[in-house]
Design a protein around this motif. Structure first.
Motif, mmCIF file in Angstrom:
data_model
loop_
_atom_site.group_PDB
_atom_site.id
_atom_site.type_symbol
_atom_site.label_atom_id
_atom_site.label_comp_id
_atom_site.label_asym_id
_atom_site.label_seq_id
_atom_site.Cartn_x
_atom_site.Cartn_y
_atom_site.Cartn_z
ATOM 1 N N UNK A 1 -119.716 -9.451 57.731
ATOM 2 C CA UNK A 1 -118.908 -9.652 56.534
ATOM 3 C C UNK A 1 -119.486 -10.766 55.667
ATOM 4 N N UNK A 2 -119.866 -11.871 56.287
ATOM 5 C CA UNK A 2 -120.441 -13.001 55.558
ATOM 6 C C UNK A 2 -121.725 -12.575 54.852
ATOM 7 N N UNK A 3 -122.602 -11.875 55.558
ATOM 8 C CA UNK A 3 -123.866 -11.426 54.980
ATOM 9 C C UNK A 3 -123.632 -10.451 53.828
ATOM 10 N N UNK A 4 -122.711 -9.530 53.993
ATOM 11 C CA UNK A 4 -122.422 -8.551 52.941
ATOM 12 C C UNK A 4 -121.844 -9.238 51.707
ATOM 13 N N UNK A 5 -120.936 -10.185 51.901
ATOM 14 C CA UNK A 5 -120.357 -10.916 50.779
ATOM 15 C C UNK A 5 -121.418 -11.721 50.034
ATOM 16 N N UNK A 6 -122.304 -12.364 50.770
ATOM 17 C CA UNK A 6 -123.363 -13.163 50.145
ATOM 18 C C UNK A 6 -124.308 -12.266 49.353
ATOM 19 N N UNK A 7 -124.642 -11.115 49.912
ATOM 20 C CA UNK A 7 -125.537 -10.195 49.213
ATOM 21 C C UNK A 7 -124.879 -9.640 47.958
ATOM 22 N N UNK A 8 -123.606 -9.303 48.070
ATOM 23 C CA UNK A 8 -122.864 -8.746 46.940
ATOM 24 C C UNK A 8 -122.759 -9.755 45.793
#
Length: 75
Positions: free
Chosen positions: A30-37
């Motif tokens: 979730x953290x990685x996806x949010x940062x990428x988004x």
């Protein structure tokens, strides 16, 4: 080798090691996806951030989203 935070501190928030791995992995994704988004650069690895959330008592097995996303059908 000393593990920080200590495993007994982490398992005080998540009942067992297997569930802990699942909770941390899910939160790290979730953290990685949010940062990428959002186009953010992370100073720490997502797994490290998720482990610290558990150690700080911000994250445990009860407040995780346990829904499984169904893959979209290909026509």
């Amino acid at each position: 080798m000393m593990l920080y935070p200590a495993m007994n501190k982490l398992t005080s928030f998540v009942p067992n090691r297997y569930m802990l791995v699942n909770v941390v992995a899910r939160r790290a994704r979730q953290i990685a996806a949010d940062a990428e988004e959002n186009g953010e650069h992370l100073n720490e690895k997502p797994v490290t951030m998720a482990i610290h959330e558990v150690a700080d008592g911000k994250l445990d097995a009860t407040n995780m989203d346990l829904t499984i996303e169904e893959p979209e059908e290909q026509i």
